[in-house]
Write an enzyme that holds these catalytic residues in place. Structure first.
Site, short mmCIF file in Angstrom:
data_model
loop_
_atom_site.label_atom_id
_atom_site.label_comp_id
_atom_site.label_asym_id
_atom_site.label_seq_id
_atom_site.Cartn_x
_atom_site.Cartn_y
_atom_site.Cartn_z
N TYR A 1 50.18 36.41 45.43
CA TYR A 1 49.02 36.18 44.56
C TYR A 1 49.26 34.96 43.66
O TYR A 1 48.37 34.15 43.43
CB TYR A 1 48.72 37.42 43.71
N ARG B 1 45.05 27.23 44.09
CA ARG B 1 43.68 27.21 43.55
C ARG B 1 43.61 26.35 42.29
O ARG B 1 42.72 25.52 42.14
CB ARG B 1 43.19 28.62 43.26
N TYR C 1 45.59 33.02 30.67
CA TYR C 1 46.69 33.98 30.75
C TYR C 1 48.02 33.25 30.49
O TYR C 1 48.20 32.12 30.96
CB TYR C 1 46.78 34.60 32.15
N ARG D 1 34.65 35.98 33.98
CA ARG D 1 34.48 37.45 34.04
C ARG D 1 33.13 37.84 34.63
O ARG D 1 32.98 38.93 35.18
CB ARG D 1 34.64 38.05 32.66
N GLU E 1 40.30 48.27 40.95
CA GLU E 1 39.54 47.08 40.52
C GLU E 1 38.11 47.23 41.05
O GLU E 1 37.91 47.73 42.16
CB GLU E 1 40.19 45.81 41.08
C1 3EB Z 1 42.31 40.24 36.37
O1 3EB Z 1 41.43 40.52 35.56
C2 3EB Z 1 42.36 41.09 37.59
O2 3EB Z 1 42.34 35.74 41.01
O3 3EB Z 1 40.25 35.41 41.56
C3 3EB Z 1 40.13 39.79 39.17
C4 3EB Z 1 39.14 38.94 39.65
C5 3EB Z 1 41.46 39.45 39.32
C6 3EB Z 1 39.48 37.73 40.26
C7 3EB Z 1 41.16 36.10 41.04
C8 3EB Z 1 41.78 38.25 39.95
C9 3EB Z 1 40.81 37.39 40.41
O4 3EB Z 1 43.15 39.35 36.18
C10 3EB Z 1 42.55 40.34 38.85
#
Ligand code: 3EB
Length: 336
Positions: free
Chosen positions: A142, A149, A202, A215, A328
């Site tokens: 991941y 990306r 993050y 989001r 999820e």
């Molecule tokens: C998160 O909130 C959970 O890497 O495109 C959610 C939606 C998550 C998209 C992405 C990852 C992705 O971090 C993981």
């Protein structure tokens, strides 16, 4: 959405072979018990994502539109467009390092978007085999994906680097299968969740480059007001940037529901200049990803309570991007 008789529509069907609806098919995503490369079949652009354990578990997602579509291949991408909307699907073969091929695939898709003139990206999905395993360099797959990306997005001009709602989730095979939707016109607004650190911010503990997605994405066609169609990203039990309730799938569901409700609720929409309001009961085309098959019944019971009776809900048993996440959920709150 499916409630629409015009504009972009979605159908989420518990079968491998959807009946025709009379509208034009922009794209078809088949969630299968094997992988199948992006291709054009009888004029329809599609991809097969390995997300089902057996042939009794097939789900198909169909994207529909008003006008006849033109489909084709661009590099390894299968695409279709109708003048208003673009669907594009790709696949990156399994490899010891995804960084370079993911960067390449993203660049190809954004070249296509520019060439065909669909500058508003509405939503992206990625299905990543062995998402929690180490790549050839010992980096979690991941995180390897996120690196490629982020590097692709770094190179995009202006607003193109402003990524929409996404899903990044495990799959059962086929490297990385992915697809996106874009529009030529209308208004796209990417939303954050005040309860969560924006994914692009993050801290580095989660990998060398952060995930690039919003989001939720609000898409309001020209001439309309309000939130339009609200695409909610894959959402999990994360507050701030931390996973909460490791080991407790029911509590993880509750935090996930809270996150989804907050993103689409009145307060967050108003804070983003959108005079509108949605709740979990407005969500349709819900996809629920559950890490452990034995958790599916309890997660399904929670989801049936949280979401509307009329919501289409599909459950998949796959790994999730953080090893401590058990569930999820994504969905779409279409305009009325
Ligand atoms: C998160 O909130 C959970 O890497 O495109 C959610 C939606 C998550 C998209 C992405 C990852 C992705 O971090 C993981």
């Amino acid at each position: 959405m499916a409630t629409h008789t015009h504009g972009l529509g979605c159908r989420l069907l518990r079968s491998g072979v959807p009946a025709p609806s009379g509208r034009h098919v922009l794209g078809r995503v088949a969630f299968l018990d094997h992988h199948s490369a992006p291709a054009i079949h009888a004029g329809v652009a599609g991809v097969g994502v390995h997300l089902a354990k057996d042939e009794n578990d097939l789900v198909t997602e169909v994207w529909e539109t008003d006008s006849p579509v033109t489909s084709g291949m661009y590099q390894d991408l299968a695409y279709a467009h109708d003048g208003d909307y673009l669907f594009c699907a790709g696949q990156v073969a399994g490899t010891g390092s995804y960084r370079e091929p993911v960067r390449h695939a993203y660049r190809a898709a954004f070249d296509l978007i520019a060439k065909l003139d669909y500058p508003n990206v509405l939503r992206i999905w990625h299905f990543i085999n062995d998402i929690n395993r180490a790549n050839a360099d010992g980096l979690e797959i991941y995180r390897d994906f996120c690196l490629g990306r982020a590097e692709a997005v770094d190179g995009l001009p202006g607003r193109a680097g402003d990524m929409p709602a996404a899903t990044g989730i495990g799959s059962l095979g086929g490297g990385i299968s992915w697809y996106l939707l874009a529009s030529r016109t209308g208004r796209v607004r990417n939303l954050e969740n005040p309860l969560q650190v924006p994914a692009p911010s993050y801290p580095p503990r989660y990998g060398p480059r952060p995930p690039k997605f919003a989001r939720a994405t609000s898409f309001t066609p020209d001439g309309l007001d309000g939130a339009g169609d609200l695409f909610v990203a894959g959402t999990a039990s994360i507050l701030g940037h931390r996973t909460v309730h490791a080991g407790d799938v029911e509590k993880q569901c509750d935090v996930t529901f809270g996150n989804m409700a907050t993103v689409i609720g009145r307060e967050n929409l108003l804070a983003n200049g959108i005079d509108d309001s949605r709740t979990l009961k407005d969500l349709r085309f819900v996809k629920v990803y559950v890490r452990h098959e034995e958790d599916v019944p309890v997660v399904a019971a929670k989801c049936e309570e949280a979401f509307s009776d009329t919501a289409e809900i599909a459950y998949f048993t796959v790994d999730i991007c953080r090893s401590d996440l058990l569930v999820e959920i994504e969905g779409i709150a279409p305009r009325a």
